[in-house]
Write a protein that holds these residues in place. Sequence first.
Motif, mmCIF file in Angstrom:
data_model
loop_
_atom_site.group_PDB
_atom_site.id
_atom_site.type_symbol
_atom_site.label_atom_id
_atom_site.label_comp_id
_atom_site.label_asym_id
_atom_site.label_seq_id
_atom_site.Cartn_x
_atom_site.Cartn_y
_atom_site.Cartn_z
ATOM 1 N N UNK A 21 -19.872 19.961 -9.355
ATOM 2 C CA UNK A 21 -18.590 20.263 -8.403
ATOM 3 C C UNK A 21 -17.989 21.474 -9.505
ATOM 4 N N UNK A 22 -18.159 22.758 -9.134
ATOM 5 C CA UNK A 22 -17.621 23.913 -10.044
ATOM 6 C C UNK A 22 -16.301 24.122 -9.756
ATOM 7 N N UNK A 23 -15.838 25.014 -10.669
ATOM 8 C CA UNK A 23 -14.498 25.405 -10.521
ATOM 9 C C UNK A 23 -14.407 26.543 -9.323
ATOM 10 N N UNK A 24 -15.507 27.082 -9.093
ATOM 11 C CA UNK A 24 -15.645 27.975 -7.844
ATOM 12 C C UNK A 24 -15.536 26.980 -6.553
ATOM 13 N N UNK A 25 -15.885 25.901 -6.493
ATOM 14 C CA UNK A 25 -15.590 24.842 -5.497
ATOM 15 C C UNK A 25 -13.921 24.484 -5.228
ATOM 16 N N UNK A 26 -13.511 24.424 -6.389
ATOM 17 C CA UNK A 26 -11.972 24.063 -6.616
ATOM 18 C C UNK A 26 -11.151 25.115 -6.321
ATOM 19 N N UNK A 50 -5.019 21.740 -8.467
ATOM 20 C CA UNK A 50 -5.050 20.232 -8.424
ATOM 21 C C UNK A 50 -3.486 19.531 -8.976
ATOM 22 N N UNK A 51 -2.682 19.924 -9.607
ATOM 23 C CA UNK A 51 -1.571 19.366 -9.946
ATOM 24 C C UNK A 51 -0.525 19.761 -8.932
ATOM 25 N N UNK A 52 -0.360 20.773 -8.312
ATOM 26 C CA UNK A 52 0.338 21.375 -7.378
ATOM 27 C C UNK A 52 0.234 20.330 -5.963
ATOM 28 N N UNK A 53 -0.946 19.742 -5.944
ATOM 29 C CA UNK A 53 -1.422 19.144 -4.669
ATOM 30 C C UNK A 53 -1.035 17.699 -4.819
ATOM 31 N N UNK A 54 -0.584 17.483 -6.003
ATOM 32 C CA UNK A 54 -0.019 16.041 -6.241
ATOM 33 C C UNK A 54 -0.887 15.201 -6.914
ATOM 34 N N UNK A 55 -2.092 15.776 -7.280
ATOM 35 C CA UNK A 55 -3.298 14.820 -8.079
ATOM 36 C C UNK A 55 -2.608 14.486 -9.229
ATOM 37 N N UNK A 56 -2.945 12.907 -9.505
ATOM 38 C CA UNK A 56 -2.486 12.589 -11.036
ATOM 39 C C UNK A 56 -3.401 12.457 -11.938
ATOM 40 N N UNK A 57 -4.691 12.125 -11.369
ATOM 41 C CA UNK A 57 -5.780 11.903 -12.205
ATOM 42 C C UNK A 57 -7.020 12.139 -11.731
ATOM 43 N N UNK A 58 -8.046 12.522 -12.514
ATOM 44 C CA UNK A 58 -9.282 12.581 -11.852
ATOM 45 C C UNK A 58 -10.263 11.697 -12.629
ATOM 46 N N UNK A 68 -3.610 20.185 -19.773
ATOM 47 C CA UNK A 68 -2.703 21.393 -19.836
ATOM 48 C C UNK A 68 -1.734 21.452 -18.623
ATOM 49 N N UNK A 69 -2.154 20.941 -17.633
ATOM 50 C CA UNK A 69 -1.469 21.117 -16.188
ATOM 51 C C UNK A 69 -0.833 19.499 -15.988
ATOM 52 N N UNK A 70 -0.927 18.654 -16.871
ATOM 53 C CA UNK A 70 -0.352 17.205 -16.566
ATOM 54 C C UNK A 70 -1.282 16.380 -15.891
ATOM 55 N N UNK A 71 -2.452 16.686 -15.807
ATOM 56 C CA UNK A 71 -3.420 15.800 -14.890
ATOM 57 C C UNK A 71 -4.245 14.930 -15.757
ATOM 58 N N UNK A 72 -4.378 13.644 -15.579
ATOM 59 C CA UNK A 72 -4.957 12.801 -16.533
ATOM 60 C C UNK A 72 -6.558 12.890 -16.183
ATOM 61 N N UNK A 73 -7.418 13.195 -16.942
ATOM 62 C CA UNK A 73 -8.846 13.359 -16.851
ATOM 63 C C UNK A 73 -9.319 11.865 -17.329
#
Length: 342
Positions: A128-133, A241-249, A264-269
């Motif tokens: 899944x690429x950044x173009x998908x996201x 991703x972070x503005x949608x409310x995703x906390x972790x991937x 950098x956007x506060x999402x936990x990988x």
Amino acid sequence: MNFLASPPLVVAYALAGSLHTDLLSDPLAKDADGNDVYLRDLWPTEEEIREVVEANVRAEMFSDGYSNVFDGDQNWQGMHVPEGDAYAWSTDSTYIRKPPYFNGMTAEPTPVRDISGARVLALLGDSVTTDHISPAGTISPKSPAGQYLQAQGVAVKDFNSYGSRRGNHEVMIRGTFANVRLRNLLAPGTEGGVTRHLPDGEQMSIFDAAMRYQAEGTPLVVIAGAEYGSGSSRDWAAKGTTLLGVRAVIAVSYERIHRSNLVGMGVLPLQFVEGTTAESLGLTGEEVFTITGLADGDTLPERVTVTADDLEFDAIVRVDTPAEEAYFRHGGILPYVLRQLL
């Protein structure tokens, strides 16, 4: 065919008529007598160039030409410029809106907490690429972004593209995970930014589901396969991703830059332990997720425990450097920088 070259080389290739010409050995053309003419025959010497410059270039050409460079034309001079030290955000603009990255920010970062009661926004496969996201391309009138713009009074012919409206987060978050080729396994048989809201199972756009989860106070996770976030570095892939409310991937593996952008956007990988995947663990995306081991530590742990209903497994924390850990603890690089300034 387009290429970058000095102006004389552009002319030389035009004379030759082909970019396959070797300008060092092939002739450009023939003269009136049928003799081959080479680039070396036309190229001026340093002395010839110096003579032309000395005869024609004067300092006043530059001083006169740039004397009013900051004045601008009548359109520029006729613009209304708000006064004050802070940017005057317009609530009517559909191109530039005040971003929400600092909303509710405190002078000191809040402690890192475990993630409890999370739902899966998207269950994705490999590559899944950044173009998908990331939002990109034209805006469909039927998409959440298109519906938003029409609600703001923007005609379809004036939609422009996601790239032109990247300063409006309301448009961009509606286009995150909305690529028409995205396949969310949580909504089998669909293609595009579609998911199911749980536990009721209602099918809807990823944006609408994320907003419903936010209203319910439900944190979100994204589950993915290998090479998650590959492709070009797109900042909105992490911002959206972070503005949608995703906390972790939770992914099998990451593209380096996108993983760093998530931090950098506060999402936990998080990364599945080698040899395990969502499929091998039997994850369906319908589970309720809890991630423990983050809270109450002076440093982030190397691993955390992920509980999905009755299933429990370890995941590797992919916050790889001390600087990234500082960003994550502050909720992202933007609050981190602002707090340093304060």
